[in-house]
Design a protein around this motif. Structure first.
Motif, PDB file in Angstrom:
ATOM      1  N   TYR A  23       0.828  -1.209   0.000  1.00 21.34           N
ATOM      2  CA  TYR A  23       0.000   0.000   0.000  1.00 21.34           C
ATOM      3  C   TYR A  23       0.862   1.258   0.000  1.00 21.34           C
ATOM      4  O   TYR A  23       2.067   1.214   0.273  1.00 21.34           O
ATOM      5  N   LYS A  24       0.225   2.382  -0.285  1.00 21.76           N
ATOM      6  CA  LYS A  24       0.828   3.701  -0.145  1.00 21.76           C
ATOM      7  C   LYS A  24       0.149   4.430   1.013  1.00 21.76           C
ATOM      8  O   LYS A  24      -1.062   4.311   1.208  1.00 21.76           O
ATOM      9  N   ALA A  25       0.924   5.192   1.769  1.00 21.37           N
ATOM     10  CA  ALA A  25       0.391   5.990   2.869  1.00 21.37           C
ATOM     11  C   ALA A  25       0.660   7.466   2.579  1.00 21.37           C
ATOM     12  O   ALA A  25       1.747   7.833   2.137  1.00 21.37           O
ATOM     13  N   VAL A  26      -0.332   8.311   2.850  1.00 22.50           N
ATOM     14  CA  VAL A  26      -0.217   9.738   2.544  1.00 22.50           C
ATOM     15  C   VAL A  26      -0.693  10.550   3.743  1.00 22.50           C
ATOM     16  O   VAL A  26      -1.599  10.139   4.476  1.00 22.50           O
ATOM     17  N   SER A  27      -0.040  11.698   3.936  1.00 20.28           N
ATOM     18  CA  SER A  27      -0.430  12.595   5.025  1.00 20.28           C
ATOM     19  C   SER A  27       0.006  14.014   4.679  1.00 20.28           C
ATOM     20  O   SER A  27       0.367  14.310   3.536  1.00 20.28           O
ATOM     21  N   ASN A  28      -0.013  14.881   5.679  1.00 18.51           N
ATOM     22  CA  ASN A  28       0.303  16.297   5.482  1.00 18.51           C
ATOM     23  C   ASN A  28       1.779  16.505   5.180  1.00 18.51           C
ATOM     24  O   ASN A  28       2.640  15.770   5.665  1.00 18.51           O
ATOM     25  N   GLY A  29       2.063  17.551   4.390  1.00 19.12           N
ATOM     26  CA  GLY A  29       3.432  17.992   4.202  1.00 19.12           C
ATOM     27  C   GLY A  29       4.180  17.244   3.119  1.00 19.12           C
ATOM     28  O   GLY A  29       3.618  16.881   2.087  1.00 19.12           O
ATOM     29  N   SER A  30       5.470  16.991   3.376  1.00 15.71           N
ATOM     30  CA  SER A  30       6.364  16.377   2.400  1.00 15.71           C
ATOM     31  C   SER A  30       6.707  14.945   2.808  1.00 15.71           C
ATOM     32  O   SER A  30       6.852  14.647   3.992  1.00 15.71           O
ATOM     33  N   LEU A  31       6.870  14.103   1.808  1.00 15.95           N
ATOM     34  CA  LEU A  31       7.292  12.720   2.058  1.00 15.95           C
ATOM     35  C   LEU A  31       8.775  12.722   2.428  1.00 15.95           C
ATOM     36  O   LEU A  31       9.629  13.098   1.620  1.00 15.95           O
ATOM     37  N   ALA A  32       9.072  12.304   3.668  1.00 21.21           N
ATOM     38  CA  ALA A  32      10.461  12.307   4.139  1.00 21.21           C
ATOM     39  C   ALA A  32      11.165  10.997   3.835  1.00 21.21           C
ATOM     40  O   ALA A  32      12.333  10.986   3.436  1.00 21.21           O
ATOM     41  N   SER A  33      10.450   9.862   4.030  1.00 25.60           N
ATOM     42  CA  SER A  33      11.100   8.564   3.791  1.00 25.60           C
ATOM     43  C   SER A  33      10.063   7.451   3.745  1.00 25.60           C
ATOM     44  O   SER A  33       8.948   7.588   4.278  1.00 25.60           O
TER      45      SER A  33
END
Length: 358
Positions: A23-33
């Motif tokens: 799966y992919k997980a998404v949240s606020n801001g920028s993808l860090a790692s």
């Protein structure tokens, strides 16, 4: 778990989501790692370095397709990321383009997209409608008005958040109004009919204020008739009274005020900026149209006298909370025989007022 109040923002957030690697997980801001873990797991780290209200923090995990776009705003190339269900990719690609167009339009009107150091994006989810989670609006689909409404919230609701649910119109009224600005620019032929439909909705009942009189009732807070539509038409009226140049100068000053930007605002804060930009005292306006209930119905009598016209203007009010609604009233006189016309604006300050116009 959070400190959940409309009076304090976290200065930043880090969100770590451990989930199946398929799966992919998404949240606020920028993808860090994205870090691989034993057992076919993945830990996704999102970081957000702007102040954020607790209700704007969100995460979603599923078998998303991820689409990448970008847009140039104020010399910064901003990533636009779409997380959509595989079967919805075509629709969400189209929705991304509408959002990119609106980002340019709103940035030109209101100042740069507020979170341009990170991203903006769409995240598909299964609830009805949408939600303006900061930097990543959650959408059930990419209906054009929905896409634009949630984007507008990044300025009104996210960058500057209402300090009380009584003032929720500062979020919803502005987002609704900006959606209308976008739609009227793109589909000008529909402007008159759309405004008429909204006014008919607002005036379908005699009462109701934009100010929320019962903050324990979520349906009252998020009343489409009052907090969205009537609030939007308050902004039409302010543009009409002040003129667009003054109105938008005041709104830009409000959004950029160091005491309000990335924080909280009340209606009194907006009123102060409108008054400073215009030099007008608007207490009467907010008493009548914001805290007052209902609307006026006008009665116009006119009499030709030589080369001029005498006009008598009366109004009746739909609700007893307001004894008189003060507003400049436009009348268009047209001579069909000579194809001449003249627009006059009557500054209506009392019932039975008489005007004489050439």
């Amino acid at each position: 778990p959070c400190k959940n109040g409309l009076d304090d923002k976290a200065d930043s957030v880090d969100i770590y989501i451990t989930h199946p690697a398929i799966y992919k997980a998404v949240s606020n801001g920028s993808l860090a790692s994205e870090t691989a873990l034993p057992g076919a797991q993945l830990r996704t780290h999102w970081k957000h370095r702007y102040p954020i209200a607790s209700y704007l923090v969100a995460m979603a995990v599923t078998d998303y397709n991820v689409l990448d776009n970008n847009v140039l705003i104020g010399g910064t190339n901003i990533p636009f990321k779409t997380y959509c269900y595989p079967e919805s990719q075509v629709g969400f690609q189209a929705g991304a383009q509408n959002a990119l167009d609106a980002m340019v339009q709103f940035s030109n009107l209101l100042g740069d997209y507020p979170f341009k150091k990170e991203k903006y994006g769409h995240v598909q989810f299964g609830w009805g409608g949408g939600m303006e989670h900061q930097t990543c609006s959650f959408l059930v689909n990419t209906a054009e008005t929905l896409v634009v409404h949630e984007l507008a919230h990044q300025w009104f609701g996210d960058k500057v958040t209402c300090a009380s649910w009584q003032d929720v119109w500062l979020n919803e009224g502005f987002a609704s109004h900006l959606t209308s600005i976008y739609m009227e620019a793109k589909y000008p032929a529909n402007t008159k009919s759309n405004r008429s439909i909204e006014i008919n909705n607002i005036t379908a009942f005699p009462g109701g204020s934009v100010w929320v009189d019962n903050v324990s009732d979520a349906n009252r807070i998020f009343s489409s008739r009052l907090s969205y539509l009537k609030a939007s038409h308050l902004l039409y009226m302010l543009r009409w009274i002040l003129g667009d140049a003054t109105f938008f100068a005041a709104v830009n000053s409000y959004l950029g005020d160091p005491a309000l930007a990335y924080g909280y605002a009340t209606t009194a804060n907006l009123k102060a900026h409108l008054e400073a930009a215009s030099g007008k005292n608007l207490t009467y306006f907010f008493d009548q149209w914001f805290t007052g209930q209902g609307y006026p119905s006008y009665q116009v009598e006119w009499y030709p006298t030589g080369n001029s016209v005498e006009v008598k203007l009366n109004q009746t009010q739909s609700h007893m909370s307001v004894s008189f609604f003060q507003l400049p009233v436009p009348l268009l006189f047209r001579n069909a025989a000579t194809n001449q016309q003249k627009l006059v604006v009557l500054d209506h300050t009392s019932n039975g007022q008489l005007f004489s116009e050439n």
